[in-house]
Enzyme design. Structure first.
Site, PDB file in Angstrom:
ATOM      1  N   PHE A  24      50.334 -31.752 -34.057  1.00  0.00           N
ATOM      2  CA  PHE A  24      51.069 -31.962 -35.304  1.00  0.00           C
ATOM      3  C   PHE A  24      50.542 -33.129 -36.120  1.00  0.00           C
ATOM      4  O   PHE A  24      50.365 -34.238 -35.594  1.00  0.00           O
ATOM      5  CB  PHE A  24      52.546 -32.271 -35.008  1.00  0.00           C
ATOM      6  CG  PHE A  24      53.340 -31.109 -34.521  1.00  0.00           C
ATOM      7  CD1 PHE A  24      53.963 -30.249 -35.411  1.00  0.00           C
ATOM      8  CD2 PHE A  24      53.458 -30.870 -33.171  1.00  0.00           C
ATOM      9  CE1 PHE A  24      54.694 -29.164 -34.960  1.00  0.00           C
ATOM     10  CE2 PHE A  24      54.196 -29.783 -32.703  1.00  0.00           C
ATOM     11  CZ  PHE A  24      54.809 -28.934 -33.605  1.00  0.00           C
ATOM     12  N   ASP A  25      50.341 -32.880 -37.402  1.00  0.00           N
ATOM     13  CA  ASP A  25      50.339 -33.976 -38.360  1.00  0.00           C
ATOM     14  C   ASP A  25      51.768 -34.506 -38.398  1.00  0.00           C
ATOM     15  O   ASP A  25      52.730 -33.745 -38.263  1.00  0.00           O
ATOM     16  CB  ASP A  25      49.928 -33.466 -39.742  1.00  0.00           C
ATOM     17  CG  ASP A  25      50.196 -34.480 -40.828  1.00  0.00           C
ATOM     18  OD1 ASP A  25      49.623 -35.574 -40.765  1.00  0.00           O
ATOM     19  OD2 ASP A  25      51.007 -34.172 -41.719  1.00  0.00           O
ATOM     20  N   VAL A  26      51.930 -35.802 -38.575  1.00  0.00           N
ATOM     21  CA  VAL A  26      53.267 -36.406 -38.522  1.00  0.00           C
ATOM     22  C   VAL A  26      53.779 -36.787 -39.909  1.00  0.00           C
ATOM     23  O   VAL A  26      54.843 -36.338 -40.346  1.00  0.00           O
ATOM     24  CB  VAL A  26      53.267 -37.638 -37.588  1.00  0.00           C
ATOM     25  CG1 VAL A  26      54.642 -38.318 -37.589  1.00  0.00           C
ATOM     26  CG2 VAL A  26      52.880 -37.224 -36.169  1.00  0.00           C
ATOM     27  N   THR A  29      54.426 -33.938 -42.692  1.00  0.00           N
ATOM     28  CA  THR A  29      54.825 -32.683 -42.062  1.00  0.00           C
ATOM     29  C   THR A  29      56.176 -32.829 -41.383  1.00  0.00           C
ATOM     30  O   THR A  29      57.066 -31.992 -41.541  1.00  0.00           O
ATOM     31  CB  THR A  29      53.769 -32.243 -41.022  1.00  0.00           C
ATOM     32  OG1 THR A  29      52.499 -32.132 -41.665  1.00  0.00           O
ATOM     33  CG2 THR A  29      54.146 -30.911 -40.396  1.00  0.00           C
TER      34      THR A  29
END
Length: 249
Positions: A24-26, A29
């Protein structure tokens, strides 16, 4: 320009039930980066009686953030403030730049993020991949309920996405964990930082189009070329719903 890709998966996309890891991009996102950035700027503007346009502020931020002398994020917010404040009619005092950076621990998650991650963690190993520094990531992870199996920050990798070297370090971790690159689904909102490069590296990807109801790319640099994702949703909740439906089938 508002971009829309076909909803759900393409005909060639693998089933969501086949992956073992979700990366995951944090920031952007899972964490509402744009609200976190514009809220303190709006407050400073209100204190000084200055009109404030969030979208204009995001455009200025985007240009300032990608200057050659940029520092690591979010420490760089202090420098960025000094660049954009005069253009927004805000005071340029260094104390206000420090205030912008100091607001980062209070940045909140999108309303659906924590619940969706909790559901996804029942089926996958979740790995955070963020261009934020470790100190900021720790706050973000807490806001999300600490759902991650592993995390990679710019402090850990020494680089930022979209540098393939960032992804390669994650691939090495997955392999050491007994998995393979093909076991990974990369989930992100940034076409520039994540979706394009993940396609180039052979990953299956999922675009969470957080700005689906807004034009442009906001505070994120626009990609030189739009990449049609393997999966496309407008929220994390939609992704979690799709995963549960696939596993129930």
């Amino acid at each position: 320009m508002r971009r829309r890709a076909p909803r759900g998966d393409r005909s060639v996309a693998r089933s969501l039930s086949t992956f073992k890891y979700l990366t995951f991009d944090v920031v952007g996102t899972l964490i509402d980066f744009e609200a976190g950035l514009t809220a303190p700027l709006a407050a400073i503007a209100a204190e000084h009686g200055v009109p404030f346009d969030p979208e204009a502020a995001l455009a200025l931020y985007r240009d300032a953030r990608y200057m050659p002398d940029a520092l690591r994020f979010p420490d760089d917010l202090t420098r960025v403030y000094g660049v954009i404040a005069p253009k927004l009619g805000l005071p340029s005092d260094a104390a206000y730049g420090a205030r912008l950076r100091a607001a980062v621990p209070g940045w909140t998650a999108f309303p659906d993020s924590a619940e969706a991650l909790e559901r996804l963690a029942k089926r996958y190993k979740l790995i955070a991949m963020t261009n934020a520094q470790r100190w900021a990531y720790e706050h973000f992870s807490n806001a999300l309920g600490n759902p991650f199996y592993a995390a990679f920050t710019t402090d850990d990798t020494g680089t930022e996405k979209p540098d393939p070297a960032f992804f390669e370090q994650v691939f090495s971790f997955v392999e050491a964990d007994g998995g393979a690159k093909d076991d990974v689904l990369h989930v992100a909102q940034s076409q520039y930082h994540d979706i394009g490069v993940s396609r180039q590296l052979g990953l299956t990807n999922c675009w969470i189009q957080r700005r689906h109801a807004q034009p442009g790319y906001g505070g994120t640099i626009a990609p030189s070329q739009f990449t049609t994702p393997d999966y496309h949703f407008t929220s994390m909740a939609e992704l979690a719903d799709a995963v549960e439906a696939r596993h129930a089938a």
